[in-house]
Design a protein around this motif. Sequence first.
Motif, PDB file in Angstrom:
ATOM      1  N   VAL A  42       0.475  -1.144   0.187  1.00  0.00           N
ATOM      2  CA  VAL A  42      -0.305   0.503  -0.323  1.00  0.00           C
ATOM      3  C   VAL A  42       0.571   1.209   0.004  1.00  0.00           C
ATOM      4  O   VAL A  42       2.373   1.287   0.571  1.00  0.00           O
ATOM      5  N   LYS A  43       0.926   2.607  -1.047  1.00  0.00           N
ATOM      6  CA  LYS A  43       1.002   3.223  -0.554  1.00  0.00           C
ATOM      7  C   LYS A  43       0.667   5.334   0.132  1.00  0.00           C
ATOM      8  O   LYS A  43      -0.749   4.631  -0.062  1.00  0.00           O
ATOM      9  N   THR A  44       1.226   5.270  -0.069  1.00  0.00           N
ATOM     10  CA  THR A  44       0.766   6.820   0.587  1.00  0.00           C
ATOM     11  C   THR A  44       0.760   8.102   0.102  1.00  0.00           C
ATOM     12  O   THR A  44       2.517   8.339   0.322  1.00  0.00           O
ATOM     13  N   LEU A  45       0.176   8.796  -0.535  1.00  0.00           N
ATOM     14  CA  LEU A  45       0.737   9.780  -0.808  1.00  0.00           C
ATOM     15  C   LEU A  45      -0.222  11.254  -0.545  1.00  0.00           C
ATOM     16  O   LEU A  45      -1.213  10.829  -0.201  1.00  0.00           O
ATOM     17  N   LEU A  46      -0.215  12.356  -1.064  1.00  0.00           N
ATOM     18  CA  LEU A  46      -1.035  13.763  -0.771  1.00  0.00           C
ATOM     19  C   LEU A  46      -1.631  14.004  -2.255  1.00  0.00           C
ATOM     20  O   LEU A  46      -1.684  13.544  -3.128  1.00  0.00           O
ATOM     21  N   LEU A  47      -3.172  13.810  -2.116  1.00  0.00           N
ATOM     22  CA  LEU A  47      -4.049  13.840  -2.956  1.00  0.00           C
ATOM     23  C   LEU A  47      -4.498  15.451  -2.852  1.00  0.00           C
ATOM     24  O   LEU A  47      -5.172  15.497  -1.899  1.00  0.00           O
ATOM     25  N   ASN A  48      -3.747  16.259  -3.813  1.00  0.00           N
ATOM     26  CA  ASN A  48      -4.500  18.278  -3.313  1.00  0.00           C
ATOM     27  C   ASN A  48      -4.658  18.306  -1.971  1.00  0.00           C
ATOM     28  O   ASN A  48      -5.063  19.323  -0.940  1.00  0.00           O
ATOM     29  N   GLY A  49      -3.466  18.096  -1.291  1.00  0.00           N
ATOM     30  CA  GLY A  49      -2.703  17.505  -0.112  1.00  0.00           C
ATOM     31  C   GLY A  49      -3.517  17.551   1.326  1.00  0.00           C
ATOM     32  O   GLY A  49      -3.373  17.366   2.070  1.00  0.00           O
ATOM     33  N   LYS A  50      -4.167  16.388   0.575  1.00  0.00           N
ATOM     34  CA  LYS A  50      -4.489  15.713   1.773  1.00  0.00           C
ATOM     35  C   LYS A  50      -3.619  13.934   1.451  1.00  0.00           C
ATOM     36  O   LYS A  50      -4.360  13.038   0.049  1.00  0.00           O
ATOM     37  N   PRO A  51      -3.693  13.712   3.124  1.00  0.00           N
ATOM     38  CA  PRO A  51      -2.835  12.445   2.469  1.00  0.00           C
ATOM     39  C   PRO A  51      -4.324  11.281   2.320  1.00  0.00           C
ATOM     40  O   PRO A  51      -4.902  11.032   2.390  1.00  0.00           O
ATOM     41  N   VAL A  52      -3.925  10.081   0.965  1.00  0.00           N
ATOM     42  CA  VAL A  52      -5.106   8.964   0.987  1.00  0.00           C
ATOM     43  C   VAL A  52      -3.413   7.543   0.867  1.00  0.00           C
ATOM     44  O   VAL A  52      -2.363   8.390   0.546  1.00  0.00           O
ATOM     45  N   SER A  53      -4.455   7.104   0.840  1.00  0.00           N
ATOM     46  CA  SER A  53      -3.521   6.096   0.379  1.00  0.00           C
ATOM     47  C   SER A  53      -4.092   5.115  -0.709  1.00  0.00           C
ATOM     48  O   SER A  53      -5.498   4.935  -1.173  1.00  0.00           O
ATOM     49  N   ALA A  54      -3.390   4.248  -1.592  1.00  0.00           N
ATOM     50  CA  ALA A  54      -3.439   3.701  -2.830  1.00  0.00           C
ATOM     51  C   ALA A  54      -3.229   2.184  -2.824  1.00  0.00           C
ATOM     52  O   ALA A  54      -1.698   1.377  -2.109  1.00  0.00           O
ATOM     53  N   ALA A  55      -3.191   1.124  -3.316  1.00  0.00           N
ATOM     54  CA  ALA A  55      -3.053   0.379  -3.490  1.00  0.00           C
ATOM     55  C   ALA A  55      -2.074  -0.258  -4.522  1.00  0.00           C
ATOM     56  O   ALA A  55      -1.939   0.836  -5.388  1.00  0.00           O
TER      57      ALA A  55
END
Lengths: 238, 563, 167
Positions: free
Chosen positions: A3-16
Motif C-alpha cells: 500500500v502506498k501513501t501519497l498526497l492528493l490535493n494536500g490530503k493524505p490518501v492511500s493507494a493499492a
Amino acid sequence: MTVKTLLLNGKPVSAAEDQSLLDLCRENGVRLPTLCHLDGLGDVGACRLCLLEVKGSNKLLPACTTQAQEGMDVTTESDRLRRYRRQIVELLFAERNHVCAICVANGHCELQAVALEVGMDHVRFDYQHPLTEMDATHPRFIVDHSRCILCTRCVRVCDEIEGAHTWDVANRGMAARVITDMAQPWGQSDSCTSCGKCLRVCPTGALFEKERAAVGTRKNRDFLVYIKNAREKKQWSR
Amino acid sequence: MNAESLEQIAQRRQAARDGMKCRVSVCSGLGCESVGGESVLEKIRARMRLQGLADQSEVHLTGCRGLCQRGPIVEVEWGAAAQKQRHLYLDVDEATADRIALSHAATGKAPDDLPSHADNPFFTKQTKIVLANAGEIDPEDIESCIAAGAYSGLEKAITEMKPADVIAEITKSGLRGRGGAGYPTGLKWSTVAKAAGPKKYVVCNGDEGDPGAFMDRSVLEGDPHEVLEGMALAAYAVGAEQGYVYVRAEYPLAIKRLRAAIKQAEKLNLLGTHIFDSAFNFRVDVRTGAGAFVCGEETALIASVEGARGTPRPRPPYPAVSGLWGKPTLINNVETLANVAAIVRKGGDWFASIGTEKSKGTKVFALAGKIKNTGLIEIPMGMTLREIIYDIGGGIPDGKKFKAAQTGGPSGGCIPAQYLDLPVDYESLQQVGTIMGSGGLIVMDEASCMVDVAKFFIEFCREESCGKCIPCRAGTVQIHGILDRIARGLGGIEDLEKLEDLADLLRNTSLCGLGQTAPNPVVSTIRYFRDEYLAHVVDHKCPAGVCTMEGAAAVAPLAAVNG
Amino acid sequence: MTADQLGATTSKAGDKRLKMLDAAMRRQQFQPDALLEVLHSAQELYGFLSTDVLTHIGRSLKVPPSRVYGVATFYNHFSLKPKGEHACTVCMGTACYVKGAGEILGAVRRDLGLSDKKATTDDGKVSVVVARCVGACGIAPAVVFDAEVVGGLAPEAVVARVKGWTR
C-alpha cells in the motif's frame, strides 16, 4: 500487496499496488474530466484531459496511465490545468463538424458533458470544416465521422472485449480516421459480429443505431465492467 | 577470432598498404556520388591498370569527407612507409581524375596546378572522433576497418573489462545522447543494466527524420563497423544478446552497407556466438523504417519494430525498464554509439578532456543553407557559432548578411546574430531557446522570412503528427492555419497571442516529444524576430519579400472604408 | 480473394511475385511482428500495396485486416495506389527548402498538371512526390529522378528532365 501513501490535493490518501491516479481520484471523490478512458478498457492516455501536476516533475502526468507512487504530491486543479482542459475541448469542437442540434446524442453526449464540466462555452480557434462522411451500409448501425473525436474506444472494445478487431485507425494526424477491415463500407465487413459494443462505448453520436436515429440515443456503458467481471472474476452482479 | 588473429589481420593489411606505391580514396558520400564519384573511382583504377600499377596501388571508396559542396573529393597517399605524404583534391571530374592518377603513377607526385586542400580551415578546424576513419577505410571491406582499429575496443572490453567497468568508462566520459535530448548515456546504460533480465535489447536509432540532417546517414554509410562495435559494447555492458538497427527507408545505401557489414562481421565471428572466445553472444538485425518522423521517438520506434502503427506510448514506464516486447531496451542514436568504441579504447578521461564542462566530446553537424561550405563537420563542444559559420563554413555566400541559424530541426529554434559568439553546447543552446538536436544546422540570410520558416516547420510537424493525442493532432493544424493566414496578409495582432497560447498548450500537454517541441520554431522566431511578425500582422508586409500577402490587398479597401 | 485468385488474376509475373512474397513471409516465420518488413517486400515486388495484397498478408501473418490497413496507411513510404512509371521526388527538407525546393516543386507540378492531391499523370508515366528529407543536404536542393539523386538544379532544369520521360 504494498500500500502506498501519497498526497492528493494536500490530503493524505492511500493507494493499492497498481492503482492508477485516476482510480485514486475517483475513490476520493475528486472529479477529473476524461474522454478516452472507459472503465473496462485498457488506457491509452490520448485525450490529455486528465493531466495532473505532480510536485518534483516538470511534466504533467496523465492520471489514467500513471500509477500512484509512494510520496507523490498530486494537484488536480489549478488555473493552468483548467485552461488546458478548456483549450483541448475547444480544439476538439473546431476539429470536426460537431453540430449538436441535429445530433442523435444531443443531451446524452460525453463531449458535451466534458465541455460543460471544463467551462468551455465558446471556441476561439478556426473551425476546420473537414470533409467527413457517414457510412450507413451496415444493416443496423451508422458511423458519422463528423462527430468522431478519435478516442479509439471503439477500436479497443472490439479488440479487447469482443475480440473481432474490426475497427482500427488509418492514416496519420488530422487525416486519421477509424476504419473497418480494409477501409471498406462497414456493411461489407467480414469480421464485424454486429455485437454493438462499439456503439455503446462511443462517447459521442459518431456511432449509433439506425433504430434510434430519430428519437436520440442513450448509451449505457457499464455493460463493459459487467462483462469483464463475469469473464475474469466469475461475478455476475450488476 | 581472438585478439591475436584480429591483430594479425590488422598487421597483414597494414603491411600490404605499406607496400603499395600509392593509395587513393574517393569519397562515397551522397554528395560526391551524385556528381560522379563512382566514375571518378573507375577512371583512377583504369589509369592505374594502364600504368601497370594495378597491384601496387589501392584505390577504394571511403566515407564522407564532409565538404559536399566541392565533391568529388579524392585523397592520394604515397611514399615509403615511414614517410607517407598526402594530397587532398577537390572538385575532381573524370578528366582531372585521370590526370591525377597519371601524375602520381608516372612521376610520383601531384600535378603542379592542383594544390592540396588539406590546409583548408574547413578541415583543419575540425576534431574528428566519429568521422575519424574517413579517408582511411573502405566501408565495404571489413579488413581495412580492422586495420584502422575496428573491434579492438570490443576485444579489450570482453577480455579485460567487466560490464560494469565499461559502463563506468562511458559515465566518466560524460557522453550524452546525440539524438537531440542529451540524456547522459552512462546513466541510461546503467539503468538498463540494472533492469531485470534475462532478455534485453539494444536498439540503434537510425531514423534521422530531421529534415536537414544527414549525420547518421554518413556514419552508417561511411563507417558501419564503428556503429556495430558500439552496439556490441553496449550489449556487453547491459546484458543484451540481440540488437536492432532501425534505419529509415529513405537510406537504401546505408541499409545495404549495414547488412553487408553485419555479414562480414559474422563471418569473422566478431558478431554471433562466443565472440572472442567468451560467453558473450550478440547478433544484430536491420529493421527498416517506412517514412514516419515520429518513429524517431523511442516508444514509437518500439511500436514500429513490433509491427504496429508508430504511435508513442505513455512514459513511464521508460524503455529502459519496459521497451521492445516489454523487455528492458537500450535505445541510442547512431552518433552516440559511434563514439563508444573510441571511448573504450582511449578511456573516458580522454573523451572528457574535449568539450565543455557539461558537454563532453565532439558533435557532428550537418551544415546547410546559405553558407559557402555546406557539408558535414565534426567539432569539439564549445566551439562558437561564429567559428563554425565563418571559419569552417566559409561565411555567407553572395555577400549577404547572416540572419539566423536553425538547430534541432522542427524541434528546435533559431539563433540570431546577437548570439554568434555563443559556445555551442547543450546548455547554452537551451538557454537561448533552442536545442542541440541531432545536428542539423541551417544557416539563413536576409532572404529568409522567419514567419515563413516557422510555418515550414509547423507544417512538417502537422504532417508527421501521429494523431493519437488531441493537442498535437489538432494543435499543429491550428498553429499552421494561423501562420498561413499571417503569411497571406490576413493575420491580426490577436493571432500572436493565440500562437503563444497554443505553444504553451502543446509544450505541456502533448503525449510525446514531437508535439511538445513542435512549437519551438514558432516561439523562438517570435522571441527574436517579433518585429518581423508585427510587420506581417499590423502592416501586412513581409520585409524579406517571401510571403505572398495576397490577402492584404483584399483587406486594404475595407480598412479604407472603416477609416 | 484467395491466394489462388490473387496469383491467377495477374499473369505469370503475378504468380512469381506471389511466390516471392510468400517466401519473404516464410523467412520471417510468418511472425505478426514482421508486418513492416513484409509490407516493404510487398511494395518492392508489386510497386504498391493493393487491397488484395494487404488481405493476403493479413491472412498469412494472422493479423486482422483493419490492423494491416492501419499500419500500411500510417507510413509515408507505403503507397496504396500504383505509382507512375517514373518518379520525380522533390526533397522538401529544411536545407532544400531554404535553397528553393518550393519553386522546383511548383514548377514541375504546374508543368504536368499535378497537385498535392494528384501525384500521378493520367497516362501513368510520371509521379511527382515530396520527400521530407533524403539526407542530401550538402547538395541542396535535391531532386531524385527514379533512383538517382541530383543536386543544385534550377526549376527549369528539373522540368526539362522530367519532360524527357513523357516523350
